[in-house]
Design an enzyme around this catalytic site. Sequence first.
Site, mmCIF file in Angstrom:
data_model
loop_
_atom_site.group_PDB
_atom_site.id
_atom_site.type_symbol
_atom_site.label_atom_id
_atom_site.label_comp_id
_atom_site.label_asym_id
_atom_site.label_seq_id
_atom_site.Cartn_x
_atom_site.Cartn_y
_atom_site.Cartn_z
ATOM 1 N N HIS A 27 50.491 41.704 40.749
ATOM 2 C CA HIS A 27 50.662 43.083 40.278
ATOM 3 C C HIS A 27 50.633 43.199 38.752
ATOM 4 C CE1 HIS A 27 52.399 45.129 44.150
ATOM 5 N NE2 HIS A 27 51.229 44.539 44.342
ATOM 6 N N ASP B 236 45.743 39.127 53.402
ATOM 7 C CA ASP B 236 46.237 39.789 52.192
ATOM 8 C C ASP B 236 46.704 38.718 51.211
ATOM 9 O OD1 ASP B 236 47.315 41.481 50.313
ATOM 10 O OD2 ASP B 236 48.555 42.611 51.721
ATOM 11 N N ASP C 208 44.974 39.977 44.720
ATOM 12 C CA ASP C 208 45.662 40.989 45.523
ATOM 13 C C ASP C 208 44.921 42.325 45.431
ATOM 14 O OD1 ASP C 208 47.471 42.470 46.944
ATOM 15 O OD2 ASP C 208 48.938 42.617 45.318
ATOM 16 N N HIS D 278 43.311 44.979 52.580
ATOM 17 C CA HIS D 278 43.300 46.168 51.716
ATOM 18 C C HIS D 278 42.407 45.920 50.515
ATOM 19 C CE1 HIS D 278 45.997 45.262 48.195
ATOM 20 N NE2 HIS D 278 46.637 44.463 49.021
ATOM 21 N N GLU E 212 46.802 50.803 50.100
ATOM 22 C CA GLU E 212 47.870 49.919 50.565
ATOM 23 C C GLU E 212 49.004 49.890 49.550
ATOM 24 O OE1 GLU E 212 49.854 45.839 51.003
ATOM 25 O OE2 GLU E 212 48.935 46.848 49.284
ATOM 26 N N GLU E 213 48.626 49.871 48.269
ATOM 27 C CA GLU E 213 49.635 49.753 47.210
ATOM 28 C C GLU E 213 50.488 51.014 47.059
ATOM 29 O OE1 GLU E 213 50.243 46.974 46.115
ATOM 30 O OE2 GLU E 213 48.427 45.764 45.946
#
Length: 472
Positions: free
Chosen positions: A279, A190, A127, A115, A161-162
């Site tokens: 994140h 990922d 990420d 992603h 994706e998130e």
Amino acid sequence: MRRSLVPGLGVVLVVAGALLVPGNVAAATDSPDISVTNVKAHLDQLQSIANSNGGNRYTGRPGYKASADYVKAKLDAAGYTTTLQSFSTSAGTSYNVIAEWPHGDANHVVMAGSHLDSVSAGPGINDNGSGSAGVLETALAYAASGQTPKNRLRFGFWGSEELGLLGSKYYVNNLPAAERDKIELYLNFDMIASPNPGYFVYDDNPAGNGARDDLVTYFTSKNVQTEFVDVQGRSDHAAFRSLGIPTAGTFSGAEDTKTSAQAAKWGGTAGQAFDACYHRSCDTIDNLDLTSLDRQIDAIGYMIWTYAQKDYNGGTPPAGDNLLKNPGFESGAVDWTGTSGPITDNTGRPARTGTWKAWLQGNGRSGTENIGQPVAIPATATTAALSLWIRIDTAETTSSTAYDTLKVQVVNGSTTTTLATYSNLNKSTSYVQKALDLSPYKGKTVTVKFVGQEDSSLQTSFVIDDIAVTAG
């Protein structure tokens, strides 16, 4: 990565060993060292895009579209057929970048993806800039390699994706059923550069256990221990998995805490998260472990180079490790003995895969040529087989007389047995696979030998490639 991935289905304890290649997968002798410098340059560019667009690359915001445009431009320049697939989300329009190498059998698709979007809090460099940059550079390296794939290679860079794996779901759900059925394997990457890294291999889809085990074997060959992780529906392979498509992938860890045992195995710091910036705004270009990144991208390269050549046509023999060395001749005459010259990359006759093959005879004069290799057939085997692909062209015009021959032989001590003989009468403009029984030689070390003989005029060329000796 959308949510925490908890290592859950046990640990794979591995020790150093030789790299094993499945018997119906061509040995990836040219499996590359994917450039970590080039991957880092892609990540620098993603960081720059985030810096210029509000500090993130989130779906529906300019930083994400700029990321997709960057990836697409690189793939376009390398010769891929690319598509920017748009779809709507609650955060605005998002995009998948789909790139296909326009060579290989389109009925057998090997796919890798990652992603491309970040969360809104930060630039998302680990990420999942890390996985996207690794897949991108592998695709570029393959295009530059001169390899000729047996199967069609396709790469996906997923949007949203998130927001719930939306991009990969949209892609899979909009494929006609016949096109879905052509996807033989999907590999997902990922978060592969976590600053306190682990080496996790997906273990949540029995259909993908072969690819899973190949990843473990690859890391084993590099003295890197792995653990299985139960990913299930928490990354972009989920949509493929739900349709029964084989899936596998790797992961270096997110917000979960590294244990003392894991720190002893992998280094790093016990009691701390694999990625404390997961994140968060600090998931920047400084939030990377380049050793993990380097190892992981080489694993991507190994899988792409290997599965590009996997035989999905049901050829004989089936499962089992190829006991021959250099079976496709891509290392030249290494590991083979016999007449000097037949193992060649001469373009006068095509290789089946890669650029090298064994071209015996084709001289149009009396002579004999041979190549051979010793091989040990395990005594514990229940079956043993020799397979080869052969192409025969000839200037002989007769339909009844075998003037020129190729014998496939087994030399067992002082005894030579001819398993099969092919001649100018077996001419074929394309490669044909042959399978021969080696079960009488279980528990013995024998030499597999190919002997070409030509008469005084009118050439016949016996070209063989992708030989395998397997034991089941």
